[in-house]
Scaffold this active site. Structure first.
Site, mmCIF file in Angstrom:
data_model
loop_
_atom_site.group_PDB
_atom_site.id
_atom_site.type_symbol
_atom_site.label_atom_id
_atom_site.label_comp_id
_atom_site.label_asym_id
_atom_site.label_seq_id
_atom_site.Cartn_x
_atom_site.Cartn_y
_atom_site.Cartn_z
ATOM 1 N N HIS A 104 0.854 -1.196 0.000
ATOM 2 C CA HIS A 104 0.000 0.000 0.000
ATOM 3 C C HIS A 104 0.889 1.244 0.000
ATOM 4 O O HIS A 104 1.244 1.778 1.051
ATOM 5 C CB HIS A 104 -0.929 -0.007 1.222
ATOM 6 C CG HIS A 104 -1.964 1.076 1.218
ATOM 7 N ND1 HIS A 104 -3.295 0.840 1.524
ATOM 8 C CD2 HIS A 104 -1.899 2.408 0.938
ATOM 9 C CE1 HIS A 104 -3.986 1.971 1.433
ATOM 10 N NE2 HIS A 104 -3.146 2.944 1.098
ATOM 11 N N ASN A 110 2.441 9.376 -5.604
ATOM 12 C CA ASN A 110 2.642 10.800 -5.300
ATOM 13 C C ASN A 110 2.746 11.096 -3.805
ATOM 14 O O ASN A 110 3.130 12.206 -3.422
ATOM 15 C CB ASN A 110 1.543 11.646 -5.947
ATOM 16 C CG ASN A 110 1.867 11.961 -7.396
ATOM 17 O OD1 ASN A 110 2.654 12.851 -7.687
ATOM 18 N ND2 ASN A 110 1.297 11.181 -8.301
ATOM 19 N N ASP A 149 -9.849 7.776 -8.133
ATOM 20 C CA ASP A 149 -10.001 8.833 -7.117
ATOM 21 C C ASP A 149 -11.499 9.022 -6.861
ATOM 22 O O ASP A 149 -12.290 9.066 -7.804
ATOM 23 C CB ASP A 149 -9.377 10.129 -7.653
ATOM 24 C CG ASP A 149 -9.323 11.226 -6.603
ATOM 25 O OD1 ASP A 149 -10.342 11.455 -5.909
ATOM 26 O OD2 ASP A 149 -8.269 11.873 -6.471
ATOM 27 N N GLU A 157 -11.859 4.829 6.539
ATOM 28 C CA GLU A 157 -10.990 5.926 7.024
ATOM 29 C C GLU A 157 -11.828 6.935 7.789
ATOM 30 O O GLU A 157 -11.305 7.739 8.553
ATOM 31 C CB GLU A 157 -10.283 6.620 5.854
ATOM 32 C CG GLU A 157 -9.024 5.909 5.405
ATOM 33 C CD GLU A 157 -8.255 6.713 4.364
ATOM 34 O OE1 GLU A 157 -8.748 6.830 3.228
ATOM 35 O OE2 GLU A 157 -7.178 7.235 4.689
ATOM 36 N N THR A 197 -2.947 7.166 -9.385
ATOM 37 C CA THR A 197 -4.168 7.569 -10.077
ATOM 38 C C THR A 197 -3.795 8.113 -11.455
ATOM 39 O O THR A 197 -3.156 9.175 -11.534
ATOM 40 C CB THR A 197 -4.872 8.703 -9.290
ATOM 41 O OG1 THR A 197 -4.789 8.431 -7.884
ATOM 42 C CG2 THR A 197 -6.318 8.857 -9.721
#
Ligand code: 6MZ
Length: 357
Positions: free
Chosen positions: A18, A22, A162, A222, A103
């Site tokens: 994971h 960026n 995204d 999350e 992404t």
């Protein structure tokens, strides 16, 4: 943890499942890119420098930072550069298998399509020079031409959707992933700001991906959205990331389904998703022998490394070297590459057992 134990964590072979491209960029590279754009008058360097150097960020602030990072990194040349650096950084701390996620981005103003973005990523992978890279399913063999066996890292890619994207954009990403399978794209990730977007928007693309045989991992829990967490678990992804804000019922469900969890300790603490390490759900999952893997998430943004994550788990939860080694080796079972790669990795760990005793 003592310094020599940190060195031990570095020398142990590790599997990273994971890591966002960026989010894994070196601070020094970001600062250099910001200075360049500052000189061109595109941004104000001092404003950006303060943001990059800041240590603690809430989850909300992290997504603002990503928008800034994307301004600095998203042209073809820079995407190639950061991909090369990120792979070399992971390899230098003995990550032997890396699933890097990113992404694919479209930016018409600079002639970038999702495909050309990914081609720039692949170019970065090919330009890695400090280590041999196996990136395609057919495999690149270790270079032994000069008689020495060089260090090697397996790299596979996950394409991220995204949560800001539309159903069509998500579908475009899945189709791109299918076309790039021969280049080592193995799966799809759903990520982005968890309070943005609706799960059902991405479902058609995720279902299509699964039908076509791509592996799927979802950022799940999350934020405490129990309805979404339940829907994600019902989808039965091959792995989930984080699993922080689960209610009791979903927690039971996760455990009975035995879906492997990508655990990102520093990220969860830094973003205040979990208030303190001693109440992190790693402890419960580990005790229950639930499948899990330690990961960095965003090693650049959170100033960490995979070795540090192991070291942190060791000091926070009292894990000894044998348990840490076992944890790292178990991750092989949850990778999205084929059986041949798994066998190679098991052999690498076998050799390391003797060396690291
Ligand atoms: C959710 C995250 C994330 O794709 O541009 N990303 N999504 N939760 C997180 N935890 C903190 N960390 C990173 O890498 C940056 C992108 O990864 C996702 C976000 O969408 C972010 O914009 P790429 O290479």
């Amino acid at each position: 943890m003592r310094r020599q134990d940190m060195e031990w964590c570095v020398s142990m072979p590790k599997v990273e499942l994971h890591a966002h491209l960026n989010g894994s960029v070196r601070d020094s590279t970001l600062i250099e890119l910001a200075r360049d754009l500052g000189e061109k008058g595109i941004i104000v360097f001092s404003d950006v420098e303060n943001v990059i150097r800041k240590d603690d960020r809430t989850l909300h602030e992290v997504f603002k930072l990503f928008d800034l990072i994307h301004i600095l990194t998203t042209d073809h040349y820079t995407v190639t550069r950061i991909t090369k650096e990120v792979i070399e950084d992971f390899a230098s701390e003995n990550v032997v298998y890396l699933e890097l996620r990113t992404t694919p981005k479209r930016n018409d103003s600079i002639g970038m399509s999702k495909r050309s973005y990914m081609e720039a990523v692949m170019e970065g992978l090919r330009s890695v020079s400090s280590v041999d890279v196996d990136y395609a399913p057919s495999g690149l063999k270790t270079d032994t031409s000069n008689g020495t066996t060089r260090k090697k890292i397996y790299v596979r890619f996950l394409l991220s959707i995204d949560r800001r994207e539309s159903t069509e954009a998500a579908m475009e990403t899945v189709k791109l992933a299918l076309e790039m399978r021969d280049l080592g794209v193995v799966g799809i990730d759903l990520s982005g700001n968890p309070i943005v977007g609706d799960w059902t928007t991405f479902l058609p693309a995720l279902k299509f991906a699964r039908e076509q045989g791509l592996y799927i991992t979802l950022h799940c829990g999350e934020v405490p959205n129990q309805e979404e967490i339940k829907a994600m678990l019902d989808f039965s992804p091959q792995r989930i990331g984080h699993a922080c804000c689960f209610g009791e019922e979903n927690w039971r469900k996760l455990k009975s389904l035995k879906i492997p969890v990508e655990i990102c300790l520093t990220s969860n603490i830094r973003t205040e998703t979990i208030s303190s390490i001693d109440i992190h759900h790693f402890a419960d999952l580990h005790k229950a022998k639930h499948p899990l893997v330690l990961c960095t998430d965003d090693s650049g943004v959170f100033s960490t490394s995979l070795s540090r994550e192991y070291s942190l788990a060791s000091s926070a939860f009292g894990l000894g070297k044998t348990e840490m080694f076992q944890l790292a080796e178990n991750a092989i079972d949850f990778i999205f590459a084929d059986e041949g790669v798994k066998e190679d990795l098991r052999a690498i760990f076998e050799v390391a057992t003797e060396r690291l005793d």
